[in-house]
Motif scaffolding. Structure first.
Motif, PDB file in Angstrom:
ATOM      1  N   GLY A  74       0.781  -1.232   0.000  1.00 21.93           N
ATOM      2  CA  GLY A  74       0.000   0.000   0.000  1.00 21.93           C
ATOM      3  C   GLY A  74       0.808   1.275   0.000  1.00 21.93           C
ATOM      4  N   ALA A  75       2.101   1.177  -0.336  1.00 18.71           N
ATOM      5  CA  ALA A  75       2.948   2.371  -0.375  1.00 18.71           C
ATOM      6  C   ALA A  75       2.845   3.069  -1.721  1.00 18.71           C
ATOM      7  N   ASN A  76       3.096   4.371  -1.725  1.00 16.22           N
ATOM      8  CA  ASN A  76       3.255   5.118  -2.960  1.00 16.22           C
ATOM      9  C   ASN A  76       4.726   5.030  -3.362  1.00 16.22           C
ATOM     10  N   VAL A  77       4.997   4.646  -4.593  1.00 12.13           N
ATOM     11  CA  VAL A  77       6.390   4.435  -4.993  1.00 12.13           C
ATOM     12  C   VAL A  77       6.799   5.430  -6.073  1.00 12.13           C
ATOM     13  N   ILE A  78       8.014   5.926  -5.944  1.00  6.18           N
ATOM     14  CA  ILE A  78       8.610   6.825  -6.929  1.00  6.18           C
ATOM     15  C   ILE A  78       9.776   6.069  -7.541  1.00  6.18           C
ATOM     16  N   LEU A  79       9.654   5.702  -8.807  1.00 11.92           N
ATOM     17  CA  LEU A  79      10.600   4.812  -9.451  1.00 11.92           C
ATOM     18  C   LEU A  79      11.532   5.585 -10.376  1.00 11.92           C
ATOM     19  N   LEU A  80      12.836   5.383 -10.187  1.00 11.67           N
ATOM     20  CA  LEU A  80      13.843   6.091 -10.966  1.00 11.67           C
ATOM     21  C   LEU A  80      14.728   5.099 -11.692  1.00 11.67           C
ATOM     22  N   ALA A  81      14.955   5.347 -12.972  1.00 10.39           N
ATOM     23  CA  ALA A  81      15.839   4.490 -13.772  1.00 10.39           C
ATOM     24  C   ALA A  81      16.114   5.195 -15.088  1.00 10.39           C
ATOM     25  N   ARG A  82      17.046   4.659 -15.855  1.00 12.48           N
ATOM     26  CA  ARG A  82      17.402   5.263 -17.137  1.00 12.48           C
ATOM     27  C   ARG A  82      16.403   4.929 -18.232  1.00 12.48           C
ATOM     28  N   ARG A  83      15.690   3.816 -18.106  1.00  7.84           N
ATOM     29  CA  ARG A  83      14.798   3.355 -19.177  1.00  7.84           C
ATOM     30  C   ARG A  83      13.359   3.772 -18.888  1.00  7.84           C
ATOM     31  N   LEU A  84      12.982   4.928 -19.405  1.00  7.32           N
ATOM     32  CA  LEU A  84      11.655   5.473 -19.144  1.00  7.32           C
ATOM     33  C   LEU A  84      10.558   4.606 -19.751  1.00  7.32           C
ATOM     34  N   ASP A  85      10.805   4.005 -20.909  1.00  5.85           N
ATOM     35  CA  ASP A  85       9.781   3.176 -21.540  1.00  5.85           C
ATOM     36  C   ASP A  85       9.432   1.977 -20.665  1.00  5.85           C
ATOM     37  N   VAL A  86      10.436   1.386 -20.039  1.00  5.77           N
ATOM     38  CA  VAL A  86      10.194   0.252 -19.141  1.00  5.77           C
ATOM     39  C   VAL A  86       9.456   0.723 -17.893  1.00  5.77           C
ATOM     40  N   LEU A  87       9.853   1.883 -17.367  1.00  7.71           N
ATOM     41  CA  LEU A  87       9.189   2.427 -16.178  1.00  7.71           C
ATOM     42  C   LEU A  87       7.709   2.694 -16.438  1.00  7.71           C
ATOM     43  N   LYS A  88       7.375   3.131 -17.635  1.00  8.14           N
ATOM     44  CA  LYS A  88       5.966   3.398 -17.961  1.00  8.14           C
ATOM     45  C   LYS A  88       5.142   2.124 -17.894  1.00  8.14           C
ATOM     46  N   GLU A  89       5.698   1.027 -18.366  1.00 10.83           N
ATOM     47  CA  GLU A  89       4.995  -0.257 -18.299  1.00 10.83           C
ATOM     48  C   GLU A  89       4.819  -0.701 -16.854  1.00 10.83           C
ATOM     49  N   ILE A  90       5.856  -0.523 -16.051  1.00 11.31           N
ATOM     50  CA  ILE A  90       5.788  -0.895 -14.639  1.00 11.31           C
ATOM     51  C   ILE A  90       4.763  -0.031 -13.916  1.00 11.31           C
ATOM     52  N   GLN A  91       4.760   1.253 -14.219  1.00 11.51           N
ATOM     53  CA  GLN A  91       3.812   2.180 -13.606  1.00 11.51           C
ATOM     54  C   GLN A  91       2.370   1.738 -13.848  1.00 11.51           C
ATOM     55  N   GLU A  92       2.053   1.447 -15.089  1.00 10.00           N
ATOM     56  CA  GLU A  92       0.694   1.030 -15.437  1.00 10.00           C
ATOM     57  C   GLU A  92       0.314  -0.271 -14.731  1.00 10.00           C
ATOM     58  N   ASP A  93       1.243  -1.204 -14.714  1.00  4.19           N
ATOM     59  CA  ASP A  93       0.990  -2.501 -14.089  1.00  4.19           C
ATOM     60  C   ASP A  93       0.732  -2.369 -12.586  1.00  4.19           C
TER      61      ASP A  93
END
Length: 265
Positions: A32-51
Motif C-alpha cells: 500500500g505504499a506510494n512508490v517513486i521509481l527512478l531508472a534510465r529506461r523510461l519506456d520500461v518504467l511506464k509499463e511498470i507504472q501502469e501494471d
C-alpha cells in the motif's frame, strides 16, 4: 507478505526498472505504499507504472534518471519534492560492476562504476537528507554487496565502490542516529539478475556461483520487511556473512584457503 508499516508511505527507489529494484517496488506497492521509481529506461518504467497502478491502486511516479549525472539528480529530486512533500524511505539500489583484472579495466570504466555506485548514491542521499531531517523521520537503505566486505580477484574496482558505500553508510548512520532517521546497509551475495551479463562477459563467474545465487524476490522481501525499522545491516544469504567475519579475523588465512574458489571469475 505485506508490511503494514508502509501503507501510504512515500518510497523512492533507484534502479527500479529491473532486478532487485523492481521486486522492491512491487512489494512496496503490495503493502500500500506510494512508490517513486527512478531508472534510465523510461519506456520500461511506464509499463511498470501502469501494471502496479492497475494491480494495487497506489500512486506510482516515474522519472528518467541516470544517477551518475549529479545535475540530473538534483533536478529530478526537486521535481519529486514539488509533487510529494514528504519522503519516508529512499532505497539506493542503482549500481553495476565489471569483473576484470585491475590492469584490464580502463579508467573510464572505473570512473563509471564510482560515478554510479558511489557518487550517485551519495547525491541521492544528500537530496533527501534535508527533507528527512526537517520531518524528524526517515529511512535510507543502501544496497551494497558482500564485495564491500570481502574483496575478491577481478573485482578490485567494483569492491572498492562497495567498500566506499559501506563506509559512507556506517558514518551516516552515526550522524543521524539521534534524529529518528534509520540507515541500513544491504549486502547481498550473487543475485540472479542481468548484473552478470555486464559484469562478467565470459559467463565463467556466473556458472561457478550458480548454486549459491539468491533471487531478486528473496532480497526484496528482506529489504521491504526491514523498512522503517532500526535494522543496521542485512547480509544475504546469512551464512555468507560468516566469510566476512573470518576475513576480518584471519585475512591471510582466508585469502590462502579461499583462493581456489575466489579465483573462479
Amino acid at each position: 507478505m505485506k508490511n503494514e508499516r508502509l501503507r501510504h508511505k512515500n518510497i523512492i527507489i533507484t534502479g527500479a526498472s529491473s532486478g532487485v529494484g523492481l521486486s522492491i517496488a512491487e512489494k512496496c506497492a503490495t503493502s500500500g505504499a506510494n512508490v517513486i521509481l527512478l531508472a534510465r529506461r523510461l519506456d520500461v518504467l511506464k509499463e511498470i507504472q501502469e501494471d502496479l497502478q492497475n494491480r494495487y491502486s497506489v500512486r506510482v511516479m516515474i522519472f528518467k534518471l541516470d544517477v551518475s549525472d549529479t545535475d540530473e539528480v538534483k533536478n529530478v529530486f526537486q521535481q519529486i519534492f514539488q509533487e510529494i512533500g514528504e519522503i519516508d524511505i529512499l532505497v539506493n539500489n542503482a549500481g553495476f560492476g565489471i569483473f576484470r583484472s585491475a590492469h584490464e579495466l580502463s579508467i573510464e570504466e572505473i570512473k563509471g562504476m564510482f560515478s554510479v555506485n558511489v557518487m550517485g548514491l551519495i547525491a541521492c542521499t544528500n537530496m533527501v537528507l534535508p527533507i528527512m531531517l526537517k520531518q524528524g523521520k526517515g529511512h535510507i537503505i543502501n544496497i551494497a554487496s558482500q564485495a564491500g566486505k570481502i574483496a575478491t580477484p577481478k573485482s578490485s574496482a567494483y569492491a572498492a565502490t562497495k567498500h566506499a558505500v559501506l563506509g559512507f553508510t556506517n558514518s551516516l548512520r552515526m550522524e543521524v542516529s539521534d534524529r529518528n532517521i534509520f540507515v541500513t546497509a544491504v549486502n547481498p551475495g550473487p543475485i540472479e539478475t542481468n548484473f552478470f551479463k555486464r559484469a562478467d562477459e565470459t559467463g565463467n563467474y556466473e556458472k561457478s556461483v550458480k548454486r549459491v545465487m539468491i533471487t531478486p524476490d528473496y532480497v526484496a522481501s528482506k529489504v521491504v520487511g526491514a523498512m522503517l525499522t532500526k535494522r543496521r545491516e542485512i547480509n544475504l544469504p546469512g551464512w555468507m556473512n560468516a566469510g566476512s567475519i573470518l576475513f576480518a579475523l584471519f585475512p591471510g588465512l582466508f585469502e590462502k584457503a579461499g583462493k581456489p574458489f575466489l579465483n573462479k571469475k
